[in-house]
Design a protein around this motif. Structure first.
Motif, PDB file in Angstrom:
ATOM      1  N   ILE A  58      33.062  61.758  -9.833  1.00  7.67           N
ATOM      2  CA  ILE A  58      34.107  61.188  -8.979  1.00  7.67           C
ATOM      3  C   ILE A  58      35.422  61.921  -9.199  1.00  7.67           C
ATOM      4  O   ILE A  58      36.145  62.231  -8.244  1.00  7.67           O
ATOM      5  CB  ILE A  58      34.271  59.684  -9.281  1.00  7.67           C
ATOM      6  N   VAL A  59      35.718  62.221 -10.463  1.00  3.47           N
ATOM      7  CA  VAL A  59      36.942  62.975 -10.773  1.00  3.47           C
ATOM      8  C   VAL A  59      36.880  64.360 -10.124  1.00  3.47           C
ATOM      9  O   VAL A  59      37.888  64.844  -9.578  1.00  3.47           O
ATOM     10  CB  VAL A  59      37.125  63.100 -12.292  1.00  3.47           C
ATOM     11  N   ALA A  60      35.707  64.983 -10.157  1.00  4.75           N
ATOM     12  CA  ALA A  60      35.540  66.309  -9.554  1.00  4.75           C
ATOM     13  C   ALA A  60      35.760  66.257  -8.040  1.00  4.75           C
ATOM     14  O   ALA A  60      36.346  67.173  -7.453  1.00  4.75           O
ATOM     15  CB  ALA A  60      34.147  66.850  -9.864  1.00  4.75           C
ATOM     16  N   VAL A  61      35.295  65.183  -7.401  1.00  6.63           N
ATOM     17  CA  VAL A  61      35.490  65.028  -5.952  1.00  6.63           C
ATOM     18  C   VAL A  61      36.984  64.928  -5.629  1.00  6.63           C
ATOM     19  O   VAL A  61      37.473  65.544  -4.678  1.00  6.63           O
ATOM     20  CB  VAL A  61      34.745  63.776  -5.444  1.00  6.63           C
ATOM     21  N   PHE A  62      37.724  64.150  -6.445  1.00  3.92           N
ATOM     22  CA  PHE A  62      39.174  64.034  -6.245  1.00  3.92           C
ATOM     23  C   PHE A  62      39.859  65.390  -6.434  1.00  3.92           C
ATOM     24  O   PHE A  62      40.856  65.687  -5.780  1.00  3.92           O
ATOM     25  CB  PHE A  62      39.755  63.015  -7.230  1.00  3.92           C
ATOM     26  N   GLU A  63      39.328  66.228  -7.299  1.00  6.21           N
ATOM     27  CA  GLU A  63      39.892  67.557  -7.541  1.00  6.21           C
ATOM     28  C   GLU A  63      39.632  68.486  -6.353  1.00  6.21           C
ATOM     29  O   GLU A  63      40.482  69.307  -5.986  1.00  6.21           O
ATOM     30  CB  GLU A  63      39.276  68.146  -8.809  1.00  6.21           C
ATOM     31  N   LYS A  64      38.477  68.322  -5.711  1.00  4.82           N
ATOM     32  CA  LYS A  64      38.080  69.229  -4.634  1.00  4.82           C
ATOM     33  C   LYS A  64      38.736  68.888  -3.300  1.00  4.82           C
ATOM     34  O   LYS A  64      39.036  69.777  -2.502  1.00  4.82           O
ATOM     35  CB  LYS A  64      36.551  69.189  -4.453  1.00  4.82           C
ATOM     36  N   VAL A  65      38.945  67.590  -3.053  1.00  3.40           N
ATOM     37  CA  VAL A  65      39.488  67.162  -1.758  1.00  3.40           C
ATOM     38  C   VAL A  65      41.021  67.194  -1.813  1.00  3.40           C
ATOM     39  O   VAL A  65      41.626  66.486  -2.622  1.00  3.40           O
ATOM     40  CB  VAL A  65      39.007  65.744  -1.398  1.00  3.40           C
ATOM     41  N   PRO A  66      41.663  68.007  -0.978  1.00  3.49           N
ATOM     42  CA  PRO A  66      43.128  68.162  -1.028  1.00  3.49           C
ATOM     43  C   PRO A  66      43.883  66.837  -0.894  1.00  3.49           C
ATOM     44  O   PRO A  66      44.871  66.607  -1.582  1.00  3.49           O
ATOM     45  CB  PRO A  66      43.427  69.094   0.154  1.00  3.49           C
ATOM     46  N   LEU A  67      43.422  65.956  -0.003  1.00  2.18           N
ATOM     47  CA  LEU A  67      44.122  64.689   0.216  1.00  2.18           C
ATOM     48  C   LEU A  67      44.056  63.763  -1.001  1.00  2.18           C
ATOM     49  O   LEU A  67      44.913  62.893  -1.182  1.00  2.18           O
ATOM     50  CB  LEU A  67      43.534  63.976   1.439  1.00  2.18           C
ATOM     51  N   LEU A  68      43.059  63.956  -1.838  1.00  5.14           N
ATOM     52  CA  LEU A  68      42.874  63.092  -3.006  1.00  5.14           C
ATOM     53  C   LEU A  68      43.387  63.709  -4.298  1.00  5.14           C
ATOM     54  O   LEU A  68      43.467  63.019  -5.324  1.00  5.14           O
ATOM     55  CB  LEU A  68      41.379  62.753  -3.175  1.00  5.14           C
ATOM     56  N   ARG A  69      43.734  64.996  -4.250  1.00  5.80           N
ATOM     57  CA  ARG A  69      44.066  65.729  -5.474  1.00  5.80           C
ATOM     58  C   ARG A  69      45.241  65.097  -6.230  1.00  5.80           C
ATOM     59  O   ARG A  69      45.249  65.037  -7.456  1.00  5.80           O
ATOM     60  CB  ARG A  69      44.363  67.183  -5.124  1.00  5.80           C
ATOM     61  N   LYS A  70      46.233  64.611  -5.488  1.00  2.06           N
ATOM     62  CA  LYS A  70      47.402  64.033  -6.151  1.00  2.06           C
ATOM     63  C   LYS A  70      47.073  62.728  -6.882  1.00  2.06           C
ATOM     64  O   LYS A  70      47.819  62.309  -7.758  1.00  2.06           O
ATOM     65  CB  LYS A  70      48.507  63.777  -5.121  1.00  2.06           C
TER      66      LYS A  70
END
Length: 335
Positions: free
Chosen positions: A198-210
């Motif tokens: 899940i953390v990796a997905v947040f890292e990959k998706v620009p809208l979720l990175r912050k």
């Protein structure tokens, strides 16, 4: 101390008292309004009074004691989950849980409990604690689905409610649901022990990175901690299931206890799947309980009374206590 800083602090103190008091009044009124508008409540309370007096009040007292055990286990889970952020004494964790119950009563699927819990943490940890709390709910959902699958298997094998025809075999839809739930269960268990995905997905998706900084905590739990969390969730599930069985027995609903256990598994599974508002879920819970427990007992009045009683003890009573505790919580911290 500068005058502006002193004024700011004084303003926060006033706001804490005003907002805390207003929140207490609003929540108390909301609980009261929902109680008086529950259609089954008067009849259920009358049945409870006449039946429990015959059986004795000790069983009712035991269920109330188990309520504190139930939410105490949830407090232990939350205390462990937020430990990487800050050390929270068990008493404060227990207060946070009850306050969360209070704020959850008027929110869909009880999401308000996150807001109630984080009020007890430092400002810098509040948003991160939401992710930690979700992990605790995740572990409880896994246990609910696992036991729900056991209940569904028992239900399919013992109650053929949909007749065979030219297109579908008996219990086709129930078996289809069973297959879907098994796939979902396997998937969420694998994901539970691989939360870093899940953390990796947040890292990959620009809208979720912050937002990654707020959910990184979920990757810090070891497999041992996650297993302990599942164990605590299992114990909690056993406690509130035992509460239900004890209340049904006290209210004159007779069946073989293990059959009742499987049917209660089905009730909790349905309640976990269907979106509801906690304070308004009594009507749905009553209908579901009558449907499944009615297959084992014809005592509909006792089933309804047991459903109302478990709702009052496990939700309304903790919410009432939590509303009082909220009076002492600083909504605005000094810093």
């Amino acid at each position: 101390m500068p005058k502006s800083e002193s004024l700011n602090k004084s303003t926060k103190i006033i706001l804490n008292y005003v907002l805390g008091g207003a929140l207490f009044i609003w929540l108390t009124y909301a609980i009261y309004q929902q109680l008086i508008h529950q259609q089954n409540l008067p009849a259920a309370l009358a049945h409870m009074q006449s039946t429990i007096l015959e059986k004795g009040l000790l069983l009712l007292l035991l269920v109330v004691v188990l309520m504190f055990v139930n939410w105490g286990l949830e407090a232990k889970k939350w205390q462990m989950l937020v430990a990487p952020l800050e050390a929270v004494p068990f008493a404060r964790a227990f207060g946070a849980i009850l306050s969360g119950v209070t704020l959850s009563v008027n929110t869909p699927n009880r999401i308000g409990e996150y807001g109630g819990r984080i009020l007890y943490l430092e400002n810098r940890n509040k948003l991160k604690a939401i992710a930690a709390t979700i992990v605790g709910s995740y572990s409880q959902l896994i246990i609910t689905i696992v036991f729900g699958l056991c209940g569904l298997i028992y239900y399919i094998n013992n109650f053929q409610l949909i007749k065979a025809d030219n297109y579908f075999a008996p219990n086709f839809w129930e078996k289809l649901l069973l297959g879907i739930l098994i796939v979902i269960c396997v998937f969420i268990v694998i994901l539970y022990f691989r939360l870093q995905i899940i953390v990796a997905v947040f890292e990959k998706v620009p809208l979720l990175r912050k937002l990654k900084v707020f959910i990184q905590i979920i990757a810090r739990y070891s497999p041992g901690q996650l297993r302990k969390l599942l164990l605590l969730s299992t114990l909690r599930y056993m406690v509130f299931t035992a509460q239900y069985l004890i209340l049904l027995y006290a209210l004159g609903v007779t069946f073989v206890w293990w059959q009742g256990f499987f049917m209660i598994n089905m009730i909790y599974l349905i309640m976990a799947i269907v979106p509801t508002i906690a304070i308004a879920e009594l009507g749905l819970r009553g209908q579901v309980s009558i449907y499944f427990l009615g297959l084992l007992s014809a005592n509909t009045a006792g089933i309804v009374a047991g459903t109302v009683a478990i709702w009052l003890i496990n939700l309304v009573l903790p919410a009432a206590i939590g509303s009082i505790l909220l009076l002492g919580v600083k909504i605005f911290k000094d810093k």
